[in-house]
Design a protein around this motif. Sequence first.
Motif, PDB file in Angstrom:
ATOM      1  N   ILE A  17      15.585 -26.120 -12.526  1.00 45.54           N
ATOM      2  CA  ILE A  17      14.707 -26.167 -13.703  1.00 45.54           C
ATOM      3  C   ILE A  17      13.598 -27.171 -13.441  1.00 45.54           C
ATOM      4  O   ILE A  17      13.856 -28.318 -13.044  1.00 45.54           O
ATOM      5  N   ASN A  18      12.360 -26.766 -13.656  1.00 44.08           N
ATOM      6  CA  ASN A  18      11.206 -27.657 -13.578  1.00 44.08           C
ATOM      7  C   ASN A  18      10.727 -27.950 -14.998  1.00 44.08           C
ATOM      8  O   ASN A  18      10.256 -27.053 -15.704  1.00 44.08           O
ATOM      9  N   VAL A  19      10.890 -29.224 -15.400  1.00 44.40           N
ATOM     10  CA  VAL A  19      10.534 -29.630 -16.765  1.00 44.40           C
ATOM     11  C   VAL A  19       9.134 -30.255 -16.739  1.00 44.40           C
ATOM     12  O   VAL A  19       8.929 -31.310 -16.123  1.00 44.40           O
ATOM     13  N   PRO A  20       8.136 -29.647 -17.397  1.00 37.86           N
ATOM     14  CA  PRO A  20       6.766 -30.187 -17.367  1.00 37.86           C
ATOM     15  C   PRO A  20       6.673 -31.508 -18.137  1.00 37.86           C
ATOM     16  O   PRO A  20       7.318 -31.692 -19.167  1.00 37.86           O
ATOM     17  N   LYS A  21       5.859 -32.438 -17.599  1.00 35.01           N
ATOM     18  CA  LYS A  21       5.695 -33.747 -18.218  1.00 35.01           C
ATOM     19  C   LYS A  21       4.227 -34.140 -18.273  1.00 35.01           C
ATOM     20  O   LYS A  21       3.459 -33.862 -17.338  1.00 35.01           O
ATOM     21  N   ARG A  22       3.851 -34.774 -19.376  1.00 37.29           N
ATOM     22  CA  ARG A  22       2.518 -35.358 -19.463  1.00 37.29           C
ATOM     23  C   ARG A  22       2.522 -36.664 -18.681  1.00 37.29           C
ATOM     24  O   ARG A  22       3.459 -37.459 -18.773  1.00 37.29           O
ATOM     25  N   ASN A  23       1.514 -36.884 -17.896  1.00 35.71           N
ATOM     26  CA  ASN A  23       1.492 -38.095 -17.081  1.00 35.71           C
ATOM     27  C   ASN A  23       0.540 -39.162 -17.608  1.00 35.71           C
ATOM     28  O   ASN A  23       0.195 -40.101 -16.900  1.00 35.71           O
ATOM     29  N   ASP A  24       0.093 -38.997 -18.871  1.00 30.30           N
ATOM     30  CA  ASP A  24      -0.836 -39.991 -19.422  1.00 30.30           C
ATOM     31  C   ASP A  24      -0.164 -40.921 -20.427  1.00 30.30           C
ATOM     32  O   ASP A  24      -0.767 -41.918 -20.836  1.00 30.30           O
ATOM     33  N   LEU A  25       1.055 -40.620 -20.834  1.00 31.10           N
ATOM     34  CA  LEU A  25       1.742 -41.454 -21.818  1.00 31.10           C
ATOM     35  C   LEU A  25       3.142 -41.818 -21.328  1.00 31.10           C
ATOM     36  O   LEU A  25       3.841 -40.979 -20.758  1.00 31.10           O
ATOM     37  N   PRO A  26       3.564 -43.075 -21.542  1.00 37.52           N
ATOM     38  CA  PRO A  26       4.941 -43.439 -21.182  1.00 37.52           C
ATOM     39  C   PRO A  26       5.939 -42.827 -22.170  1.00 37.52           C
ATOM     40  O   PRO A  26       5.611 -42.578 -23.335  1.00 37.52           O
ATOM     41  N   LEU A  34      15.008 -47.432 -21.951  1.00 39.63           N
ATOM     42  CA  LEU A  34      14.657 -46.699 -20.735  1.00 39.63           C
ATOM     43  C   LEU A  34      13.213 -46.259 -20.879  1.00 39.63           C
ATOM     44  O   LEU A  34      12.859 -45.581 -21.847  1.00 39.63           O
ATOM     45  N   VAL A  35      12.378 -46.646 -19.915  1.00 37.93           N
ATOM     46  CA  VAL A  35      10.951 -46.341 -19.957  1.00 37.93           C
ATOM     47  C   VAL A  35      10.597 -45.477 -18.747  1.00 37.93           C
ATOM     48  O   VAL A  35      10.949 -45.815 -17.611  1.00 37.93           O
ATOM     49  N   ASN A  36       9.906 -44.363 -18.998  1.00 36.02           N
ATOM     50  CA  ASN A  36       9.403 -43.508 -17.939  1.00 36.02           C
ATOM     51  C   ASN A  36       7.880 -43.566 -17.930  1.00 36.02           C
ATOM     52  O   ASN A  36       7.247 -43.349 -18.974  1.00 36.02           O
ATOM     53  N   VAL A  37       7.311 -43.896 -16.794  1.00 35.54           N
ATOM     54  CA  VAL A  37       5.860 -43.908 -16.655  1.00 35.54           C
ATOM     55  C   VAL A  37       5.477 -43.030 -15.472  1.00 35.54           C
ATOM     56  O   VAL A  37       6.287 -42.777 -14.572  1.00 35.54           O
ATOM     57  N   THR A  51       0.680 -57.441  -3.002  1.00 36.54           N
ATOM     58  CA  THR A  51      -0.647 -57.382  -3.632  1.00 36.54           C
ATOM     59  C   THR A  51      -0.637 -56.398  -4.798  1.00 36.54           C
ATOM     60  O   THR A  51      -0.351 -55.205  -4.616  1.00 36.54           O
ATOM     61  N   VAL A  52      -0.912 -56.873  -6.006  1.00 37.67           N
ATOM     62  CA  VAL A  52      -0.951 -56.026  -7.188  1.00 37.67           C
ATOM     63  C   VAL A  52      -2.288 -55.307  -7.250  1.00 37.67           C
ATOM     64  O   VAL A  52      -3.355 -55.940  -7.178  1.00 37.67           O
ATOM     65  N   VAL A  53      -2.264 -53.984  -7.397  1.00 40.51           N
ATOM     66  CA  VAL A  53      -3.509 -53.218  -7.482  1.00 40.51           C
ATOM     67  C   VAL A  53      -3.630 -52.480  -8.816  1.00 40.51           C
ATOM     68  O   VAL A  53      -4.710 -51.977  -9.146  1.00 40.51           O
ATOM     69  N   ALA A  54      -2.518 -52.379  -9.588  1.00 40.65           N
ATOM     70  CA  ALA A  54      -2.585 -51.672 -10.874  1.00 40.65           C
ATOM     71  C   ALA A  54      -1.516 -52.216 -11.808  1.00 40.65           C
ATOM     72  O   ALA A  54      -0.475 -52.724 -11.368  1.00 40.65           O
ATOM     73  N   GLU A  55      -1.783 -52.129 -13.111  1.00 42.56           N
ATOM     74  CA  GLU A  55      -0.821 -52.575 -14.117  1.00 42.56           C
ATOM     75  C   GLU A  55      -0.772 -51.550 -15.253  1.00 42.56           C
ATOM     76  O   GLU A  55      -1.742 -50.825 -15.496  1.00 42.56           O
ATOM     77  N   GLN A  56       0.384 -51.495 -15.933  1.00 45.67           N
ATOM     78  CA  GLN A  56       0.526 -50.610 -17.083  1.00 45.67           C
ATOM     79  C   GLN A  56       1.327 -51.337 -18.169  1.00 45.67           C
ATOM     80  O   GLN A  56       2.432 -51.801 -17.940  1.00 45.67           O
ATOM     81  N   ALA A  57       0.720 -51.421 -19.361  1.00 47.61           N
ATOM     82  CA  ALA A  57       1.360 -52.116 -20.481  1.00 47.61           C
ATOM     83  C   ALA A  57       2.362 -51.192 -21.174  1.00 47.61           C
ATOM     84  O   ALA A  57       2.105 -49.992 -21.351  1.00 47.61           O
ATOM     85  N   ILE A  58       3.497 -51.773 -21.556  1.00 45.21           N
ATOM     86  CA  ILE A  58       4.570 -51.037 -22.242  1.00 45.21           C
ATOM     87  C   ILE A  58       4.884 -51.762 -23.548  1.00 45.21           C
ATOM     88  O   ILE A  58       5.074 -52.982 -23.565  1.00 45.21           O
ATOM     89  N   ARG A  59       4.958 -50.999 -24.635  1.00 42.94           N
ATOM     90  CA  ARG A  59       5.279 -51.568 -25.947  1.00 42.94           C
ATOM     91  C   ARG A  59       6.577 -50.964 -26.451  1.00 42.94           C
ATOM     92  O   ARG A  59       6.735 -49.745 -26.499  1.00 42.94           O
ATOM     93  N   LEU A  60       7.532 -51.831 -26.775  1.00 40.35           N
ATOM     94  CA  LEU A  60       8.822 -51.392 -27.317  1.00 40.35           C
ATOM     95  C   LEU A  60       8.926 -51.833 -28.774  1.00 40.35           C
ATOM     96  O   LEU A  60       8.692 -53.007 -29.092  1.00 40.35           O
TER      97      LEU A  60
END
Length: 997
Positions: free
Chosen positions: A228-237, A251-254, A471-480
């Motif tokens: 099964i291939n489950v489609p996912k949006r890749n713009d929102l965690p 549990l956070v998926n990004v 070396t950090v090249v990208a960051e993503q903020a997570i709000r719980l």
Amino acid sequence: MKLSKALFTIPLILFAFFAHAQMPVLKVQQAETNQQKEVVKLKKLSIDVQITGNIATTVMTMTFYNNSNKILEGELTFPMPEGVSISRYALDINGKMREAVPVEKAKATEVFESIERRRVDPGLLEKVEGNNFRTRIYPLPANGSRTIIVGYEEELNFNSGTFLRYNLPLDYNQPIDNFSLKTTVFESVLKPELGEQPDGSFDFKANGNTYVGEINKTNYQPKNGLTINVPKRNDLPEVQMQKASTGYYFLVNVFPKSQSRPRQWANQIGLIWDASLSGLQRDTKKELELLDLIIKEKRNLTIQLGLLNNGFKNAGTFVINNGNWSVLKDRLTQVVYDGGTNFSAIKSNINPAAEEYFFFSDGLSTFGKNTVALNKPVHCINTSLKADYSTLKYISLKTGGQFVNLNAISTDDAFKQLSQQNLQFLGIKNGADIRQTYPSMHVNVNGHLSVAGIMNGLNTEFVLQFGYGNTVVAEQAIRLNATEHALSSINVSRVWAQKKIDEMDIQYEENKDDVSVLSKQFGIVTRNTSLIVLENLDDYLRYDITPPAELRPAYDGVLKQRRADILERKTDLINAAVAMSKDLKTWWNTDFYYKEPIKKKEQYPTPENVVVALPNRTAQGSSSISRSAQQASPIVPPRIQADKAAEPPVVERLGEAEDKNALKEVVVTASSAQAKRMVTGSVVRISAESLVSNTNSDFTSALQGRVAGVSIQNNNRAIPEKQPEIIIPEFKSDKDYMKSLVGKPDSAYQAYLKMRPNYITTPMFYFDVANWFYLKNDSVRALTILSNIADLDLENADLYKTLAYKLKQTGNYAEEIFVTQKVLQWRPMDAQSYRDYALALADAGQYQKALDNLYKVLTQSYNAQTSDRDEGIEEIIISEINNLISKHGSKLNLKGIDKRLIQPLPVDVRVVLNWNRNDTDIDLWLTDPTGEKGYYGNSRTKIGGRISNDFTSGYGPEQFMIKQAVNGKYKIEVNYFGDRQINISGPTTVTAEIYTR
């Protein structure tokens, strides 16, 4: 002092209902060897799959039907994907499903076997080598069925950038009477796609954002698996939360944008190819495809090839020009897969010119430690469904390489992972209100990252960091926020626990205590925690195991009132050993008088003219004749034990047996349903000058060597200058396959490979063939063939014990230590595990460790049943402890040894009998030159022979000793009375150790 060892086997039958490699494998006993019918059939299979976010929960309910008229035990093996552990197990008890509870693995095994002997209903699910799981089910009733439930959660991996992929193999090799499959995908933004399905009738139907697919079939054999291939949006965690006693599990998926940098391959590459027997289970086609992509990318390079099995050998240097690697490819396609697997054979001085390595293996080091002594990057690639993912990950992490699981990704994706410097998750910033987040180390990000942890309050924010190296090249903020996010329907806490266990398992020895605590709390099966089902409340109370919810109130109530009276007693053997030591000293100090028989004077012919009057036969004379006849043909008394009521066969007189094959197998039909096998054995001639054993036997090997025996000399007894010698003649197996082993070793090896597919799971095949090569002085091939036994099954102590006997016999002491240490790791509840390991250490000259482990036999705590089973083993252990002290006392620290046990009591002859299978009754008989038989019913002979306690179950050992041996022949016999085994893992193998002086 000489020691001789001899091995022989009592063939038993193993029937296996094999599905394909990725499916569960059920092994049971086949009671009737001439029938090919299905003994146990998978009658009903119901599978329920639920996918929420990136977590899939799979529950399989299986009903097995036993077609035979015999009660059986089943053993079902599950290979699991990377990072997946079984977390649910249930067994039907009295028509109702009962959930299992977590218990320490060694205790669970001990409890299961203890209850099994009472013929009640335990169930056990345990993790064995690698990521493989095994459940033992008893009983499978005659013409009846048993049902089990197995459940597990797994994290789904991102596939092709926009889909999460779920795969369920359904490659069963026979129809199933009742088959059902239901799959539910919750909160999916789009309809899931089917990459593969059992047949054309399976499809998803929408119910809002939930999609359900279901089929029900009768007499059905699936053609394909389910993908099964489950489609996912890749713009929102995606966030899932579960309330805890304090705070929340989350549990956070990004889905970070994939970024990578090209990497440069080294000019000198080492290729380590696992050529052990288990390599036959790898997808070598896929591995060669990956190599092709790598070589064509680099085009010009040099590859050093090394082949690994029970040893390691350099297999040549291959210079690749313009991507042409046909010579190397041909070499790899012609590899012969043979032998066990020993990672420790890969040394740091191999292929010294290589700058990095590719290691193709399943990660299961079955014949040596799982460490690789390389200080260059090692990229580990696995295509086997039975694999040790933790070992492969650890090797890669430690050396700076990458681990690639080709089962989970395509060859193209694997190439991208290896040929590029991938974006990595580096950690968390501003996470003061969160703790215990996993992963906690750098991991590759292939379009998807899943992070689990514990939030202390109701809401918080933190930042995920990504980059290369440090070396950090990208960051993503997570709000719980617990008030905004709906609580998840999945068990988020168990997903978090599994992530933590996976990370700790990479360095298991350092983290095993924490793994045990965590796995028991969350009910996850690990290396040291199993799931167990018991039949009734009394069993949970007796073994101090917290029961499932349905029995918990009654358990708590009873436990408060009578805990001390219910719990099974534990005891050690030290007091029994002290008492036994006194008994041995009394025996040793006893003078046994033996008068040589008066030689009959020569009789001259009587002249015919002389009449000789014969005396009347008196009652006294008649009695004397009767006694004489009785000595000439000794009668074996009946068994002492009730379960040994049948008399052993009357054996030949020594003089008559001398010219015959003394160790031929005789099958005697008993009055009961149980059959007996009696094997008559070594005839040992003892004289003042030497001790010589002349054996015409079915013992499966020859050995002339030394193993430590008592060396202290009695000041009152002269020791002859000429030392005794024990000679075991050539063994010849009568199996059909042995007829093909003729000529020189090279041609015989090819004949062995040709025959092997027909015997690939038969332990005795490797045992017999290896022995042929040993007799031809080809010890390298012999050891390789013998080591295959280690690759036949996972955590099979019976097979490893057989292997250890032969390794001891052939002087492979390093391997003997590894094998006996494994058995001790799997079965620490058995006294014999410590003894076997200790004797292996002594063989290798590690006398202090040998002494410490022998002493552990007497100081370990055993339950009442095990203590009863092994009653009398103290006699054997005392002899061996004092032997070590006598020979190596100046090198030993004796502070921890009870001084009451230290009293060397040297003997002329000592015979020890061991066997490899539990719940087996094998007897040592020894007839001395006077014709008197020492055995379980006559344990003290007139000339001072002493037989140890009769072991009617367990592994033995049994022992004969005589302080002052009289001249003449000593006949050793082995009586195989029977066993109480339900499942059979190969033949029973017996080793006889004969010590002199």
